[in-house]
Design a protein around this motif. Sequence first.
Motif, PDB file in Angstrom:
ATOM      1  N   UNK A  30     -14.744 -33.615   0.763  1.00 34.97           N
ATOM      2  CA  UNK A  30     -15.118 -34.787   1.563  1.00 34.97           C
ATOM      3  C   UNK A  30     -15.601 -34.360   2.947  1.00 34.97           C
ATOM      4  N   UNK A  31     -14.899 -33.406   3.558  1.00 27.66           N
ATOM      5  CA  UNK A  31     -15.274 -32.890   4.877  1.00 27.66           C
ATOM      6  C   UNK A  31     -16.687 -32.319   4.872  1.00 27.66           C
ATOM      7  N   UNK A  32     -17.099 -31.802   3.708  1.00 27.42           N
ATOM      8  CA  UNK A  32     -18.430 -31.203   3.596  1.00 27.42           C
ATOM      9  C   UNK A  32     -19.434 -32.144   2.927  1.00 27.42           C
ATOM     10  N   UNK A  33     -19.132 -33.442   2.975  1.00 31.77           N
ATOM     11  CA  UNK A  33     -20.092 -34.440   2.522  1.00 31.77           C
ATOM     12  C   UNK A  33     -20.132 -34.699   1.031  1.00 31.77           C
ATOM     13  N   UNK A  34     -19.118 -34.234   0.303  1.00 37.15           N
ATOM     14  CA  UNK A  34     -19.098 -34.430  -1.147  1.00 37.15           C
ATOM     15  C   UNK A  34     -17.956 -35.365  -1.528  1.00 37.15           C
ATOM     16  N   UNK A  35     -18.277 -36.416  -2.240  1.00 38.12           N
ATOM     17  CA  UNK A  35     -17.274 -37.357  -2.722  1.00 38.12           C
ATOM     18  C   UNK A  35     -16.964 -37.054  -4.183  1.00 38.12           C
ATOM     19  N   UNK A  36     -15.710 -36.809  -4.487  1.00 38.27           N
ATOM     20  CA  UNK A  36     -15.316 -36.538  -5.869  1.00 38.27           C
ATOM     21  C   UNK A  36     -15.674 -37.733  -6.750  1.00 38.27           C
TER      22      UNK A  36
END
Length: 133
Positions: free
Chosen positions: A34-40
């Motif tokens: 999430x911190x790196x712009x990726x949503x699981x």
Amino acid sequence: MEVRIYYEDTDAGGVVYHSNYISYMERARTEFLRTHGLSVREMHDMGIIFPVVHIDANFRAPARLDDLLVVRTQIATLKNSSFTVAQQVVRKEDDKLLVEAKVTLACVSPEMKARRLPNEIRELFARLLEENG
């Protein structure tokens, strides 16, 4: 990511039950992404799933009730359809290393068939791996 230890996290001996560390590391990996712009969730909806396929964990010292822990996560290795993260669980108060683990995740489709990491994710992980140097 920080984790506070509650009574429910401990075993009869008053220390964190070993399998709970796996949950803490799972949450930390999700927050790392999430911190790196990726949503699981968004990746899942696009058919990109990252199941854990291997964990190598070393339990060095116990955490106890009310401890505040920090779970550190970084990319350790990167392949075409999998990656490994190095994770450390430390007690925040004294930075004592409690658990260290290498967790390997595969990239699979909703049918659980191996697939290549999407280019944008692979490029991000490659950059993060290089930064860890």
